[in-house]
Design a protein around this motif. Structure first.
Motif, PDB file in Angstrom:
ATOM      1  N   MET A 110       0.815  -1.209   0.000  1.00  0.00           N
ATOM      2  CA  MET A 110       0.000   0.000   0.000  1.00  0.00           C
ATOM      3  C   MET A 110       0.852   1.264   0.000  1.00  0.00           C
ATOM      4  SD  MET A 110      -3.272  -0.827   2.433  1.00  0.00           S
ATOM      5  CE  MET A 110      -2.507  -1.760   3.768  1.00  0.00           C
ATOM      6  N   MET A 111       0.453   2.221  -0.836  1.00  0.00           N
ATOM      7  CA  MET A 111       1.049   3.560  -0.866  1.00  0.00           C
ATOM      8  C   MET A 111      -0.081   4.550  -0.539  1.00  0.00           C
ATOM      9  SD  MET A 111       2.522   5.896  -4.008  1.00  0.00           S
ATOM     10  CE  MET A 111       3.843   4.829  -4.576  1.00  0.00           C
ATOM     11  N   PRO A 112      -0.238   4.911   0.726  1.00  0.00           N
ATOM     12  CA  PRO A 112      -1.336   5.804   1.097  1.00  0.00           C
ATOM     13  C   PRO A 112      -1.055   7.247   0.681  1.00  0.00           C
ATOM     14  CG  PRO A 112      -0.482   4.585   2.997  1.00  0.00           C
ATOM     15  CD  PRO A 112       0.501   4.440   1.893  1.00  0.00           C
ATOM     16  N   GLY A 113      -2.125   7.942   0.301  1.00  0.00           N
ATOM     17  CA  GLY A 113      -2.036   9.373   0.106  1.00  0.00           C
ATOM     18  C   GLY A 113      -2.141  10.069   1.447  1.00  0.00           C
ATOM     19  N   THR A 114      -1.177  10.914   1.758  1.00  0.00           N
ATOM     20  CA  THR A 114      -1.147  11.583   3.062  1.00  0.00           C
ATOM     21  C   THR A 114      -1.074  13.094   2.947  1.00  0.00           C
ATOM     22  OG1 THR A 114       1.271  11.374   3.209  1.00  0.00           O
ATOM     23  CG2 THR A 114      -0.058   9.599   4.172  1.00  0.00           C
ATOM     24  N   GLY A 115      -1.101  13.634   1.750  1.00  0.00           N
ATOM     25  CA  GLY A 115      -0.944  15.076   1.574  1.00  0.00           C
ATOM     26  C   GLY A 115      -2.198  15.836   1.947  1.00  0.00           C
ATOM     27  N   CYS A 116      -2.050  16.818   2.822  1.00  0.00           N
ATOM     28  CA  CYS A 116      -3.132  17.700   3.238  1.00  0.00           C
ATOM     29  C   CYS A 116      -2.717  19.146   2.943  1.00  0.00           C
ATOM     30  CB  CYS A 116      -3.422  17.515   4.729  1.00  0.00           C
ATOM     31  SG  CYS A 116      -3.900  15.826   5.188  1.00  0.00           S
ATOM     32  N   THR A 117      -3.540  20.078   3.368  1.00  0.00           N
ATOM     33  CA  THR A 117      -3.208  21.482   3.114  1.00  0.00           C
ATOM     34  C   THR A 117      -2.248  22.051   4.140  1.00  0.00           C
ATOM     35  OG1 THR A 117      -5.158  22.152   4.363  1.00  0.00           O
ATOM     36  CG2 THR A 117      -5.402  21.981   1.968  1.00  0.00           C
ATOM     37  N   ASN A 118      -1.893  21.247   5.157  1.00  0.00           N
ATOM     38  CA  ASN A 118      -1.059  21.775   6.238  1.00  0.00           C
ATOM     39  C   ASN A 118      -0.008  20.747   6.650  1.00  0.00           C
ATOM     40  OD1 ASN A 118      -2.061  20.240   8.883  1.00  0.00           O
ATOM     41  ND2 ASN A 118      -3.833  20.647   7.575  1.00  0.00           N
ATOM     42  N   LEU A 119       1.044  21.243   7.244  1.00  0.00           N
ATOM     43  CA  LEU A 119       2.151  20.394   7.685  1.00  0.00           C
ATOM     44  C   LEU A 119       1.725  19.373   8.725  1.00  0.00           C
ATOM     45  CD1 LEU A 119       5.003  23.014   8.194  1.00  0.00           C
ATOM     46  CD2 LEU A 119       5.128  21.022   6.690  1.00  0.00           C
ATOM     47  N   THR A 120       0.976  19.820   9.710  1.00  0.00           N
ATOM     48  CA  THR A 120       0.686  18.978  10.866  1.00  0.00           C
ATOM     49  C   THR A 120      -0.032  17.697  10.471  1.00  0.00           C
ATOM     50  OG1 THR A 120       0.501  20.983  12.189  1.00  0.00           O
ATOM     51  CG2 THR A 120      -0.339  18.942  13.165  1.00  0.00           C
ATOM     52  N   ASP A 121      -1.104  17.826   9.683  1.00  0.00           N
ATOM     53  CA  ASP A 121      -1.872  16.649   9.301  1.00  0.00           C
ATOM     54  C   ASP A 121      -1.108  15.767   8.317  1.00  0.00           C
ATOM     55  OD1 ASP A 121      -3.870  17.564  10.927  1.00  0.00           O
ATOM     56  OD2 ASP A 121      -5.200  18.234   9.311  1.00  0.00           O
ATOM     57  N   THR A 122      -0.372  16.386   7.412  1.00  0.00           N
ATOM     58  CA  THR A 122       0.425  15.602   6.469  1.00  0.00           C
ATOM     59  C   THR A 122       1.448  14.753   7.212  1.00  0.00           C
ATOM     60  OG1 THR A 122       0.143  17.245   4.716  1.00  0.00           O
ATOM     61  CG2 THR A 122       2.001  15.736   4.503  1.00  0.00           C
ATOM     62  N   VAL A 123       2.126  15.341   8.173  1.00  0.00           N
ATOM     63  CA  VAL A 123       3.123  14.608   8.950  1.00  0.00           C
ATOM     64  C   VAL A 123       2.458  13.523   9.794  1.00  0.00           C
ATOM     65  CG1 VAL A 123       4.837  14.801  10.798  1.00  0.00           C
ATOM     66  CG2 VAL A 123       4.791  16.490   8.946  1.00  0.00           C
ATOM     67  N   GLU A 124       1.329  13.838  10.415  1.00  0.00           N
ATOM     68  CA  GLU A 124       0.645  12.848  11.247  1.00  0.00           C
ATOM     69  C   GLU A 124       0.221  11.638  10.421  1.00  0.00           C
ATOM     70  OE1 GLU A 124      -3.497  12.263  13.750  1.00  0.00           O
ATOM     71  OE2 GLU A 124      -2.551  14.244  13.775  1.00  0.00           O
ATOM     72  N   LEU A 125      -0.410  11.871   9.278  1.00  0.00           N
ATOM     73  CA  LEU A 125      -0.843  10.753   8.444  1.00  0.00           C
ATOM     74  C   LEU A 125       0.346   9.958   7.915  1.00  0.00           C
ATOM     75  CD1 LEU A 125      -3.769  12.353   6.392  1.00  0.00           C
ATOM     76  CD2 LEU A 125      -3.950  10.630   8.204  1.00  0.00           C
ATOM     77  N   SER A 126       1.422  10.647   7.584  1.00  0.00           N
ATOM     78  CA  SER A 126       2.608   9.963   7.057  1.00  0.00           C
ATOM     79  C   SER A 126       3.264   9.097   8.124  1.00  0.00           C
ATOM     80  CB  SER A 126       3.608  10.991   6.515  1.00  0.00           C
ATOM     81  OG  SER A 126       3.039  11.729   5.448  1.00  0.00           O
ATOM     82  N   ARG A 127       3.404   9.626   9.331  1.00  0.00           N
ATOM     83  CA  ARG A 127       3.964   8.822  10.424  1.00  0.00           C
ATOM     84  C   ARG A 127       3.072   7.623  10.743  1.00  0.00           C
ATOM     85  NH1 ARG A 127       5.674  13.404  14.903  1.00  0.00           N
ATOM     86  NH2 ARG A 127       7.732  13.936  14.068  1.00  0.00           N
ATOM     87  N   HIS A 128       1.770   7.838  10.694  1.00  0.00           N
ATOM     88  CA  HIS A 128       0.810   6.761  10.948  1.00  0.00           C
ATOM     89  C   HIS A 128       1.000   5.640   9.934  1.00  0.00           C
ATOM     90  CE1 HIS A 128      -3.364   5.026  10.482  1.00  0.00           C
ATOM     91  NE2 HIS A 128      -3.157   4.841  11.763  1.00  0.00           N
ATOM     92  N   ALA A 129       1.133   6.008   8.656  1.00  0.00           N
ATOM     93  CA  ALA A 129       1.351   5.003   7.611  1.00  0.00           C
ATOM     94  C   ALA A 129       2.666   4.265   7.832  1.00  0.00           C
ATOM     95  CB  ALA A 129       1.337   5.673   6.238  1.00  0.00           C
TER      96      ALA A 129
END
Length: 319
Positions: A81-100
């Motif tokens: 799996m290659m999840p999409g983690t890009g959001c409009t802000n740093l915080t959520d993008t980093v959180e989703l990326s670390r989660h993945a």
């Protein structure tokens, strides 16, 4: 063997996975997992989870985490799996990326910050640099180039700077422009360095593989992965040419109506499962006339019925 076959983390055929939904428009984890497993058994090497086709930006942060967690819980291989983690802000993008990363995904697909338009190259470089540094390692980053949706293009120069600054971390790009010249530019500039280029245009697969693409990540492979795998595996010759022609015909059929509800309609009719028509606003279901037209267009390709899809039991998935 090419780099795409020997060293790419996601080398091969990747479907931009559709996210199933319930009648209340919450994510339907069982149906999504069942479809993911069908794809992996019928031509897909990997899955682009929660991208554009998966309607990622129609889901909240908690929902996006749960979709990924439930795919893993339902035995979809996390390394595929290659999840999409890009959001409009740093915080959520980093959180989703670390989660993945913490779940075991090798890489993530990251949109540029897409609310503010016309950002400078310096601003985009600072954004991606900050994302990478805050993630803290252990994860490959794939850039998502889709200016028709994000309105924020990623230049060859920007990608070159990121490759120099973060070697081994910035691993590739999904190019969803559908423009052969753009995909070729990425391949020409970076493929020799092991950078993985994945065109999002079904009609470009055979041509881009010949130039050094690592594979594809496309929407229509939710239904045509078996043909895409022939192209990827064979590359050239009558079978590959015929499979590429079928991919072209199916993508043209998909394009006769809005793409995401159209793919859902073909899944609904192919499985006999009405639930595949559930879709979150601002997307809407097809009208009856559109639904009949896209079904007729797909039937005319000769691709239907698809192997193992009818009667695979999705209609009995938990509501």
């Amino acid at each position: 063997m090419s780099q795409a076959r020997t060293g790419a983390l996601y080398g091969g055929v990747n479907a931009a996975l559709i996210t199933a939904m319930r009648g209340d428009l919450s994510p339907d984890h069982q149906r999504t997992a069942a479809h993911a497993k069908w794809l992996l058994a019928n031509g897909c090497d990997g899955l682009g989870v929660l991208g554009t086709t998966g309607e990622a930006n129609s889901f909240g942060l908690r929902e996006r985490r749960e979709v990924l967690e439930q795919l893993v819980a339902n035995d979809v291989p996390v390394t595929r799996m290659m999840p999409g983690t890009g959001c409009t802000n740093l915080t959520d993008t980093v959180e989703l990326s670390r989660h993945a990363r913490d779940l075991g995904c090798p890489g993530v697909l990251v949109l540029p910050p897409f609310y503010y338009k016309n950002p400078s190259e310096e601003g985009l470089y600072a954004y991606f640099s900050e994302v990478i540094e805050r993630i803290g390692g252990g994860l490959a980053l794939y850039l998502y180039h889709f200016p028709a949706q994000s309105a924020v293009p990623l230049s060859v120069e920007l990608i070159g700077r990121l490759l120099e600054a973060f070697p081994g971390v910035v691993r590739g790009v999904k190019d969803s422009t559908g423009d052969a010249a753009q995909a070729e530019a990425f391949i020409s500039a970076f493929a020799a360095r092991g950078f993985e280029v994945y065109p999002g245009g079904d009609n470009l697969l055979q041509r881009m593989l010949a130039l050094g693409a690592a594979g594809c990540i496309t929407a229509a492979t939710n239904l045509t992965a078996c043909f895409a795998q022939v192209v990827y595996s064979r590359r050239t010759g009558p079978e590959a040419d015929a499979a590429q022609a079928m991919m072209n015909a199916c993508r043209a059929a998909a394009g006769t109506v809005p793409l995401i509800p159209g793919l859902r309609e073909i899944l609904a009719r192919s499985t006999g499962d009405e639930a595949w028509r559930h879709i979150r606003p601002p997307h809407t279901r097809l009208s009856p006339a559109q639904a009949d037209a896209v079904w007729a267009a797909w039937q005319a390709t000769g691709a239907l019925p698809l192997p193992g899809l009818a009667g695979q039991g999705l209609a009995s998935a938990a509501e």
